[in-house]
Design a protein around this motif. Structure first.
Motif, mmCIF file in Angstrom:
data_model
loop_
_atom_site.group_PDB
_atom_site.id
_atom_site.type_symbol
_atom_site.label_atom_id
_atom_site.label_comp_id
_atom_site.label_asym_id
_atom_site.label_seq_id
_atom_site.Cartn_x
_atom_site.Cartn_y
_atom_site.Cartn_z
ATOM 1 N N ALA A 47 0.851 -1.228 -0.095
ATOM 2 C CA ALA A 47 -0.197 -0.049 0.008
ATOM 3 C C ALA A 47 0.777 1.217 0.006
ATOM 4 O O ALA A 47 0.449 2.144 -0.812
ATOM 5 C CB ALA A 47 -0.772 -0.022 1.386
ATOM 6 N N PRO A 48 1.806 1.329 0.794
ATOM 7 C CA PRO A 48 2.782 2.708 0.821
ATOM 8 C C PRO A 48 3.476 2.862 -0.586
ATOM 9 O O PRO A 48 3.484 3.877 -0.980
ATOM 10 C CB PRO A 48 3.901 2.273 1.993
ATOM 11 N N ALA A 49 3.682 1.675 -1.277
ATOM 12 C CA ALA A 49 4.303 1.725 -2.424
ATOM 13 C C ALA A 49 3.363 2.374 -3.585
ATOM 14 O O ALA A 49 3.653 3.308 -4.369
ATOM 15 C CB ALA A 49 5.095 0.621 -2.784
ATOM 16 N N ALA A 50 2.193 1.832 -3.386
ATOM 17 C CA ALA A 50 1.132 2.168 -4.464
ATOM 18 C C ALA A 50 0.887 3.717 -4.180
ATOM 19 O O ALA A 50 0.587 4.412 -5.286
ATOM 20 C CB ALA A 50 0.014 1.144 -4.255
ATOM 21 N N ILE A 51 0.643 4.130 -2.944
ATOM 22 C CA ILE A 51 0.387 5.494 -2.834
ATOM 23 C C ILE A 51 1.289 6.271 -3.224
ATOM 24 O O ILE A 51 1.435 7.262 -3.956
ATOM 25 C CB ILE A 51 0.085 5.644 -1.260
ATOM 26 N N SER A 52 2.929 6.154 -2.956
ATOM 27 C CA SER A 52 3.800 6.859 -3.345
ATOM 28 C C SER A 52 4.188 6.821 -4.868
ATOM 29 O O SER A 52 4.371 7.861 -5.658
ATOM 30 C CB SER A 52 5.083 6.106 -2.923
ATOM 31 N N SER A 53 3.860 5.684 -5.532
ATOM 32 C CA SER A 53 3.927 5.665 -7.090
ATOM 33 C C SER A 53 2.560 6.667 -7.555
ATOM 34 O O SER A 53 3.125 7.467 -8.556
ATOM 35 C CB SER A 53 3.306 4.348 -7.454
ATOM 36 N N PHE A 54 1.722 6.450 -7.110
ATOM 37 C CA PHE A 54 0.486 7.351 -7.495
ATOM 38 C C PHE A 54 0.771 8.816 -7.465
ATOM 39 O O PHE A 54 0.699 9.772 -8.385
ATOM 40 C CB PHE A 54 -0.803 7.269 -6.927
ATOM 41 N N GLU A 55 1.546 9.324 -6.187
ATOM 42 C CA GLU A 55 1.913 10.827 -6.007
ATOM 43 C C GLU A 55 2.928 11.026 -7.010
ATOM 44 O O GLU A 55 3.026 12.140 -7.411
ATOM 45 C CB GLU A 55 2.251 10.760 -4.378
ATOM 46 N N ALA A 56 3.916 10.225 -7.098
ATOM 47 C CA ALA A 56 5.152 10.665 -7.926
ATOM 48 C C ALA A 56 4.628 10.770 -9.660
ATOM 49 O O ALA A 56 5.234 11.873 -10.073
ATOM 50 C CB ALA A 56 6.165 9.272 -8.178
ATOM 51 N N GLY A 57 3.625 9.951 -9.768
ATOM 52 C CA GLY A 57 3.131 10.129 -10.997
ATOM 53 C C GLY A 57 2.251 11.435 -11.376
ATOM 54 O O GLY A 57 2.494 12.225 -12.334
ATOM 55 N N MET A 58 1.415 11.821 -10.394
ATOM 56 C CA MET A 58 0.839 12.927 -10.446
ATOM 57 C C MET A 58 1.504 13.995 -10.231
ATOM 58 O O MET A 58 1.511 15.003 -11.225
ATOM 59 C CB MET A 58 -0.166 13.171 -9.150
ATOM 60 N N GLY A 59 2.572 14.318 -9.318
ATOM 61 C CA GLY A 59 3.643 15.219 -9.367
ATOM 62 C C GLY A 59 4.541 15.220 -10.750
ATOM 63 O O GLY A 59 4.489 16.656 -11.141
ATOM 64 N N HIS A 60 4.819 14.472 -11.216
ATOM 65 C CA HIS A 60 5.548 14.503 -12.610
ATOM 66 C C HIS A 60 4.755 14.967 -13.715
ATOM 67 O O HIS A 60 5.616 16.034 -14.335
ATOM 68 C CB HIS A 60 6.176 13.122 -13.059
ATOM 69 N N GLY A 316 -4.597 11.341 -14.056
ATOM 70 C CA GLY A 316 -4.154 10.742 -15.306
ATOM 71 C C GLY A 316 -2.859 9.865 -15.249
ATOM 72 O O GLY A 316 -2.372 8.948 -15.454
ATOM 73 N N GLY A 317 -2.011 11.009 -14.725
ATOM 74 C CA GLY A 317 -0.516 10.685 -14.625
ATOM 75 C C GLY A 317 -0.070 9.659 -13.738
ATOM 76 O O GLY A 317 0.537 8.759 -13.824
ATOM 77 N N GLY A 318 -1.007 9.798 -12.624
ATOM 78 C CA GLY A 318 -0.946 8.920 -11.412
ATOM 79 C C GLY A 318 -1.328 7.308 -11.812
ATOM 80 O O GLY A 318 -0.570 6.376 -11.456
ATOM 81 N N PHE A 319 -2.345 7.278 -12.668
ATOM 82 C CA PHE A 319 -2.852 5.971 -13.163
ATOM 83 C C PHE A 319 -1.740 5.291 -14.033
ATOM 84 O O PHE A 319 -1.421 4.302 -14.018
ATOM 85 C CB PHE A 319 -4.067 6.094 -13.689
ATOM 86 N N GLY A 320 -1.308 6.234 -14.852
ATOM 87 C CA GLY A 320 -0.302 5.513 -15.991
ATOM 88 C C GLY A 320 1.014 5.199 -15.171
ATOM 89 O O GLY A 320 1.828 4.269 -15.496
ATOM 90 N N ARG A 321 1.586 6.009 -14.064
ATOM 91 C CA ARG A 321 2.579 5.521 -13.434
ATOM 92 C C ARG A 321 2.479 4.301 -12.473
ATOM 93 O O ARG A 321 3.392 3.282 -12.320
ATOM 94 C CB ARG A 321 2.994 6.706 -12.334
ATOM 95 N N GLU A 322 1.254 4.132 -12.007
ATOM 96 C CA GLU A 322 0.771 2.771 -11.334
ATOM 97 C C GLU A 322 1.105 1.532 -12.527
ATOM 98 O O GLU A 322 1.363 0.529 -12.010
ATOM 99 C CB GLU A 322 -0.414 2.860 -10.918
ATOM 100 N N LEU A 323 0.515 1.935 -13.562
ATOM 101 C CA LEU A 323 0.639 0.812 -14.405
ATOM 102 C C LEU A 323 2.078 0.589 -14.800
ATOM 103 O O LEU A 323 2.561 -0.771 -15.110
ATOM 104 C CB LEU A 323 0.210 1.347 -15.738
ATOM 105 N N ILE A 324 3.025 1.502 -14.788
ATOM 106 C CA ILE A 324 4.517 1.015 -15.128
ATOM 107 C C ILE A 324 4.866 0.725 -13.861
ATOM 108 O O ILE A 324 5.817 -0.483 -14.002
ATOM 109 C CB ILE A 324 5.217 2.488 -15.515
ATOM 110 N N ASP A 325 4.905 1.204 -12.730
ATOM 111 C CA ASP A 325 5.545 0.626 -11.575
ATOM 112 C C ASP A 325 5.138 -0.743 -11.027
ATOM 113 O O ASP A 325 5.850 -1.663 -10.509
ATOM 114 C CB ASP A 325 5.246 1.761 -10.208
ATOM 115 N N SER A 326 3.711 -1.077 -11.371
ATOM 116 C CA SER A 326 3.370 -2.339 -11.173
ATOM 117 C C SER A 326 3.650 -3.630 -11.919
ATOM 118 O O SER A 326 3.603 -4.675 -11.754
ATOM 119 C CB SER A 326 1.980 -2.417 -11.108
ATOM 120 N N GLY A 327 4.377 -2.889 -13.010
ATOM 121 C CA GLY A 327 4.685 -4.020 -14.218
ATOM 122 C C GLY A 327 3.757 -4.408 -15.355
ATOM 123 O O GLY A 327 4.125 -4.984 -16.197
ATOM 124 N N LEU A 328 2.494 -3.767 -15.041
ATOM 125 C CA LEU A 328 1.434 -4.005 -16.041
ATOM 126 C C LEU A 328 1.808 -3.378 -17.615
ATOM 127 O O LEU A 328 1.840 -4.085 -18.420
ATOM 128 C CB LEU A 328 0.086 -3.544 -15.753
#
Length: 447
Positions: A47-60, A316-328
Motif C-alpha cells: 500500500a505505501p508503495a502504491a500511494i507513493s507511485s500515484f503521488e510521483a506520477g501525479m507530481g511528474h 491520469g498521470g498517477g494512473f499511468g505511473r501505477e501501470l508502469i511501477d506495477s509491471g502491467l
C-alpha cells in the motif's frame, strides 16, 4: 506477471473507470485515485508503495503542465475581456462573407484554439458565433459546430496544448515536426467534421430553442471597442512563433552561440506562454485602458476553474505511473511486441477507452502515451510525431455525458440530449476516426 493477466487487469481497471464515472456518477478524480491504488495493490504492490507511485506520477505530470495551464488560461481571459478574440474573428468573417461563414468559423477556431483549452476557446468564441448568427440570420449551430470542431482538433493534435506536449515527451517526438503534421493532418479533419458534416446534420436536428444567453452576449459584445486585429493576432500567436523559433535555431545557428541559447530559452513552452501572457497584460490591457488592479483581478479569478482540469491531468498521470511501477505496462509491452499489434492502433484505442472512462481528452492522451511510450522506445516502428497525433485523435472520440464539452455544447446552443448526441458526439467521433484513417497509412511511409 503474464501478458494475458496484465491485459485483463488493465482492461478491468478501465471498465471500472467507465462504470464508476458513467453509471455510479462518482467524481472522476476520486475514481482515478481509487482505481489506481486498487489496481496497484491487486498486482502485489504494498500500500505505501502504491500511494507513493500515484503521488510521483501525479507530481511528474503536473510539474510539466501546471504552469502551461495557468498561463494559457490567463492569456485566454485577457483576450476575452479586451475583445481581442472577437476582433480576430470579426475581421476574418468580414473577409469571408456570409456564404463562407461556417468555413471562417473553422479558421477562427483553429487560430484561437492554439493557445487555449477547448472549454476556454469555446467560451471565448461562442458569443461571436451568436453575434454573427443574429446579424446574418443563420442558425447558430451552423457556425458553432465548425468552430467547436476546429477547437477540438487543435486541443487534441497541435502543440502547445499540455496533453500534446506530454505525449511529445513520452514518445520523444520533435515538437516542431508535431506542430507541422498536426496542422497538415488536423486542418482537413476539421473541415470534414466541421463545415461539411454540419451541412448534413443541422437539417436533421429539427428545431433548436434559442439559448437564454444569446441576448446577453449579443448586446454585450456589439458595443465593445475592440483592439486592432494586428495587435490581437500578434498576442495570440506569440507563443507559437517563439516555440517555432526555438525549433528553427537547431538548423540555423550553432549550438552554444548566444542566439541559439536565447531562442531555445524563449522557445521553451513555459517561457513562450509567459512572454505572451505578459504581452497581453501590457499591450491589450493598456489599449483597453484596464488598470493594474483590473488586470490582477482578471488573472486571479480565471485560475479557479482550472483546479478540476489540473486534478484530472494529475490523476491520469498517477494512473499511468501505477501501470508502469506495477509491471502491467511492461507486460502489455511484451504482449504487443509478440503479437505484432499495430502500435498506432493501440495508442488510438487506449486513448479512446480512457476518454470514455474519464470524459477528459487530456487524461486520455496522458494515460495512453504513458502506456505506449515504453513500447515505442523498444520498437521504433512508428513516427513519434504521428503517434502523438493519433493518440490525440483517439482522445476526443465519443464525447458523452461525463465530458464538460458535451454540456457546454448542449447548454450554450439550446439543444436537448438527443440533439447533442446526434451532433456533437458524432462530430467528436468523426474527428477520432479520421485521425486514425489518415495517420495509419501515413505511418507506412513516415518514420
Amino acid at each position: 506477471m503474464t501478458p494475458l493477466l496484465a491485459t485483463g487487469l488493465t482492461s478491468s481497471a478501465i471498465v471500472a473507470l467507465i462504470v464508476l464515472i458513467g453509471w455510479v456518477r462518482l467524481n472522476p478524480f476520486i475514481t482515478l485515485f481509487v482505481v489506481s491504488i486498487g489496481l496497484a495493490m491487486i498486482t502485489g504492490m504494498p500500500a505505501p508503495a502504491a500511494i507513493s507511485s500515484f503521488e510521483a506520477g501525479m507530481g511528474h505530470v503536473l510539474g510539466h503542465v501546471a504552469g502551461v495551464i495557468a498561463m494559457g488560461t490567463m492569456l485566454g481571459k485577457i483576450l476575452a475581456e479586451t475583445g481581442g478574440a472577437d476582433q480576430i474573428a470579426l475581421t476574418i468573417s468580414r473577409i469571408a462573407g456570409k456564404k463562407r461563414l461556417s468555413w471562417a468559423m473553422m479558421v477562427i477556431g483553429l487560430l484561437v484554439g492554439l493557445p487555449v483549452f477547448f472549454e476556454v476557446g469555446f467560451v471565448l468564441l461562442i458569443p461571436l458565433a451568436m453575434i454573427l448568427s443574429r446579424r446574418n440570420d443563420i442558425a447558430l449551430t451552423r457556425l458553432a459546430f465548425p468552430m467547436a470542431a476546429a477547437l477540438s482538433v487543435t486541443h487534441a493534435m497541435v502543440p502547445p496544448h499540455p496533453a500534446t506536449l506530454l505525449a511529445c515527451t513520452a514518445y520523444h517526438a520533435n515538437t516542431a515536426r508535431t506542430l507541422f503534421w498536426g496542422i497538415v493532418i488536423g486542418t482537413p479533419i476539421a473541415a470534414i467534421a466541421g463545415p461539411v458534416y454540419t451541412r448534413l446534420i443541422v437539417p436533421c436536428l429539427g428545431h433548436v430553442e434559442p439559448s437564454p444567453l444569446e441576448d446577453q452576449f449579443t448586446h454585450a459584445r456589439e458595443s465593445k471597442k475592440l483592439p486592432s486585429f494586428l495587435l490581437s493576432s500578434f498576442t495570440l500567436l506569440a507563443p507559437v512563433a517563439l516555440m517555432l523559433g526555438g525549433a528553427m535555431a537547431d538548423f540555423i545557428w550553432s549550438q552554444g552561440s548566444w542566439i541559439y541559447d536565447l531562442l531555445h530559452f524563449l522557445g521553451n513552452m513555459d517561457i513562450a506562454l509567459l512572454v505572451a501572457t505578459l504581452l497581453s497584460f501590457w499591450l491589450l490591457g493598456s489599449v483597453c485602458g484596464f488598470s493594474r488592479e483590473t488586470i490582477l483581478r482578471f488573472s486571479n479569478e480565471c485560475l479557479a476553474p482550472t483546479a478540476t482540469i489540473m486534478l484530472l491531468i494529475g490523476a491520469g498521470g498517477g494512473f499511468g505511473r501505477e501501470l508502469i511501477d506495477s509491471g502491467l505496462s511492461h507486460a502489455i509491452t511484451d504482449m504487443a511486441l509478440n503479437v505484432h499489434v499495430p502500435l498506432i492502433v493501440l495508442a488510438w484505442l487506449l486513448a479512446l477507452l480512457v476518454r470514455v472512462a474519464t470524459g477528459s481528452a487530456t487524461v486520455a492522451t496522458t494515460t495512453a502515451s504513458g502506456i505506449v511510450g515504453p513500447i515505442l522506445a523498444t520498437s521504433h516502428s512508428v513516427s513519434p510525431e504521428l503517434l502523438v497525433i493519433v493518440t490525440g485523435a483517439g482522445s476526443v472520440g465519443l464525447s458523452l455525458m461525463n465530458d464538460a464539452g458535451f454540456w457546454q455544447m448542449k447548454e450554450y446552443l439550446g439543444m436537448n440530449l438527443k440533439q447533442t448526441l446526434k451532433s456533437w458526439t458524432a462530430i467528436e467521433s468523426l474527428i477520432a476516426v479520421l485521425g486514425l484513417m489518415i495517420c495509419w497509412p501515413l505511418s507506412w511511409f513516415i518514420h
